[in-house]
Design an enzyme around this catalytic site. Structure first.
Site, PDB file in Angstrom:
ATOM      1  N   SER A  21       4.406  10.335  -4.951  1.00  0.00           N
ATOM      2  CA  SER A  21       4.842   9.032  -5.464  1.00  0.00           C
ATOM      3  C   SER A  21       5.609   9.185  -6.767  1.00  0.00           C
ATOM      4  CB  SER A  21       3.619   8.153  -5.711  1.00  0.00           C
ATOM      5  OG  SER A  21       3.970   7.002  -6.459  1.00  0.00           O
TER       6      SER A  21
ATOM      7  N   TYR B 110      -4.497   7.080 -10.456  1.00  0.00           N
ATOM      8  CA  TYR B 110      -3.821   7.267  -9.164  1.00  0.00           C
ATOM      9  C   TYR B 110      -2.671   8.261  -9.319  1.00  0.00           C
ATOM     10  CZ  TYR B 110      -0.311   6.520  -5.591  1.00  0.00           C
ATOM     11  OH  TYR B 110       0.657   6.719  -4.624  1.00  0.00           O
TER      12      TYR B 110
ATOM     13  N   LYS C 257      -2.059  12.210  -7.731  1.00  0.00           N
ATOM     14  CA  LYS C 257      -0.878  12.639  -6.975  1.00  0.00           C
ATOM     15  C   LYS C 257      -0.247  13.866  -7.642  1.00  0.00           C
ATOM     16  CE  LYS C 257      -0.541   9.861  -3.446  1.00  0.00           C
ATOM     17  NZ  LYS C 257      -0.609  10.371  -2.069  1.00  0.00           N
TER      18      LYS C 257
HETATM   19  C1  WQD Z   1       7.059  -4.128  -8.398  1.00  0.00           C
HETATM   20  C2  WQD Z   1       7.568  -5.134  -9.421  1.00  0.00           C
HETATM   21  C3  WQD Z   1       5.872  -5.909 -10.942  1.00  0.00           C
HETATM   22  C4  WQD Z   1       3.508  -8.001  -7.858  1.00  0.00           C
HETATM   23  C5  WQD Z   1       3.378   0.521  -7.280  1.00  0.00           C
HETATM   24  C6  WQD Z   1       2.716   1.833  -7.536  1.00  0.00           C
HETATM   25  C7  WQD Z   1       3.505   2.949  -6.916  1.00  0.00           C
HETATM   26  C8  WQD Z   1       3.790   2.676  -5.464  1.00  0.00           C
HETATM   27  C9  WQD Z   1       4.425   1.307  -5.290  1.00  0.00           C
HETATM   28  C10 WQD Z   1       2.144   4.001  -4.301  1.00  0.00           C
HETATM   29  C11 WQD Z   1       7.018  -4.909 -10.820  1.00  0.00           C
HETATM   30  C12 WQD Z   1       6.375  -7.053 -10.071  1.00  0.00           C
HETATM   31  C13 WQD Z   1       4.471  -7.249  -8.507  1.00  0.00           C
HETATM   32  C14 WQD Z   1       3.385  -9.378  -8.164  1.00  0.00           C
HETATM   33  C15 WQD Z   1       5.197  -9.181  -9.725  1.00  0.00           C
HETATM   34  N1  WQD Z   1       2.593   2.804  -4.698  1.00  0.00           N
HETATM   35  N2  WQD Z   1       5.301  -7.840  -9.418  1.00  0.00           N
HETATM   36  N3  WQD Z   1       4.231  -9.915  -9.089  1.00  0.00           N
HETATM   37  O1  WQD Z   1       4.160  -1.325  -9.639  1.00  0.00           O
HETATM   38  O2  WQD Z   1       6.541  -0.576  -9.057  1.00  0.00           O
HETATM   39  O3  WQD Z   1       4.619   0.509  -7.933  1.00  0.00           O
HETATM   40  O4  WQD Z   1       3.547   0.352  -5.897  1.00  0.00           O
HETATM   41  O5  WQD Z   1       2.655   5.064  -4.383  1.00  0.00           O
HETATM   42  O6  WQD Z   1       2.740   4.110  -7.048  1.00  0.00           O
HETATM   43  O7  WQD Z   1       2.691   2.055  -8.925  1.00  0.00           O
HETATM   44  O8  WQD Z   1       5.185  -1.846  -7.379  1.00  0.00           O
HETATM   45  O9  WQD Z   1       5.255  -3.860  -6.017  1.00  0.00           O
HETATM   46  O10 WQD Z   1       3.329  -3.575  -7.653  1.00  0.00           O
HETATM   47  O11 WQD Z   1       5.635  -4.080  -8.510  1.00  0.00           O
HETATM   48  O12 WQD Z   1       5.952  -9.706 -10.565  1.00  0.00           O
HETATM   49  O13 WQD Z   1       2.501 -10.119  -7.598  1.00  0.00           O
HETATM   50  O14 WQD Z   1       7.117  -6.447  -9.042  1.00  0.00           O
HETATM   51  O15 WQD Z   1       5.687  -6.337 -12.283  1.00  0.00           O
HETATM   52  O16 WQD Z   1       8.049  -5.246 -11.749  1.00  0.00           O
HETATM   53  P1  WQD Z   1       5.147  -0.850  -8.634  1.00  0.00           P
HETATM   54  P2  WQD Z   1       4.778  -3.378  -7.334  1.00  0.00           P
END
Ligand code: WQD
Length: 339
Positions: free
Chosen positions: A124, A148, A152
């Protein structure tokens, strides 16, 4: 080729199975269904018109895993099985280390015993932590900021050291950015347990009426529109990257970390607008404070994937949203419980 797939009943695993079976590979899935569904495997069989072996088991069960690998005698392994929620990992770090690190060590031990020296590992972009520069390339320092991400990074290091002491071994560590979307049929897709942590599945559940409103975590970041920007990659493109990595691993020895992203960044607002276009209805949202641990920007340098794997993503944001919406609208409550 005979391919042993841990976590094949999960979101990315099930999409990769479709690609593996279409390419004529023989597959054995090893999964404990903790974040995957036997119904997904049944649908993969229907979509592929192919059969595959399935062993229900946990990668923390060293003996059961070794028996399954020995019985199947694979030419290669694709290792998806693991825990992957950043927030949860802060609450139960030991379970994350046991599953993601010890589970990976159990798998490598089983591969040694079965004489298998090829692995593609589901890693990741979280291993990079805070960006010292962007886009992230594969030589960016690895400095994860949560348990997490640390599991990884540790599993990557274990695999790297394993290749150094295993004659002829080859490993590809695929560092995913943000996987989204679903198979074009709408029959398989992302089905998170409980409240989705990730953006697109949450938006999808708002669109289908399972959730009232989206909370956008902060609009005061230094980005185009103040909301967080990420590199979203279609899960079908990601599956194709695994096939390319599998082929690549057959011709080399050693260990390569490779980013899997599009190289472009999309903000939260841009994704919400694209999803509204895909589903034909507005997505109600509120702007709320930033989520702890979030970074402003994350996107991939993709030239190594193109150079070594000959792989490039095909799908754009609208295709990602349309495919997600087809899955979610056809399956408002996700996969049905297996009978
Ligand atoms: C994306 C954007 C949030 C939810 C994570 C893990 C990464 C990978 C993918 C495993 C950010 C915003 C999110 C919500 C929001 N997983 N958001 N409201 O955090 O980039 O990555 O998932 O490997 O390891 O870290 O993905 O989809 O959670 O967030 O505003 O209800 O959407 O702040 O800017 P992220 P995400």
């Amino acid at each position: 080729m005979k391919v042993f797939v841990t976590g094949g009943a999960g979101y990315i695993g099930s999409h990769t199975l479709i690609a593996l079976l279409a390419a004529g590979h023989e597959v054995c899935v090893f999964d404990n269904y903790s974040n995957g569904s036997p119904v997904a495997l049944a649908r993969v069989r229907q979509l592929s018109n192919c059969d595959m072996e399935v062993v229900e088991g946990d990668i923390c069960d060293e003996e059961a895993l070794a028996r399954a690998v020995a019985d199947f005698a694979p030419d290669a392994v694709i290792h998806f099985a693991g825990l992957k929620a950043v927030g949860e990992s802060n609450d139960i770090p030991l379970r994350y280390y046991r599953t993601n690190v010890t589970g990976s060590m159990n798998l490598l031990g089983a591969m040694d015993a079965a004489g298998c020296g090829r692995i593609v590992f589901s890693s990741s972009a979280t291993v990079y932590g805070e960006a010292q520069y962007l886009p992230f390339d594969e030589v960016h320092p690895v400095a994860p900021t949560n348990p997490y991400g640390r599991t990884k990074a540790m599993a990557e290091q274990v695999i790297r050291d394993w290749t150094l002491t295993t004659p002829g071994a080859s490993a590809v560590l695929l560092r995913y950015f943000n996987p989204v979307g679903a198979h074009e049929s709408g029959r398989i897709g992302e089905d998170p347990q409980g409240i989705p942590n990730n953006l697109m599945p949450f938006v999808a559940q708002v669109a289908v009426g399972r959730r009232e409103r989206l909370s956008i975590f902060g609009d005061d970041y230094d980005t185009r529109d103040g909301t967080g920007e990420r590199d979203y990659i279609h899960v079908v493109d990601l599956a194709a990257a695994h096939l390319a990595a599998l082929e690549f691993s057959g011709g080399v020895e050693g260990c390569e970390a490779i980013n899997v992203g599009t190289g472009t960044s999309i903000t939260v607002r841009e994704l919400v607008d694209a999803y509204a276009r895909a589903c034909g209805r507005p997505i109600p949202f509120d702007i709320v404070p930033r989520r702890p641990g979030d970074v402003a920007s994350s996107y991939a340098a993709t030239d190594k994937a193109e150079r070594l794997l000959g792989w490039k993503p095909k799908f754009d944001l609208d295709a990602m949203c349309l495919s997600s919406w087809r899955w979610q609208s056809d399956n408002p409550d996700g996969f049905p419980l297996a009978k």
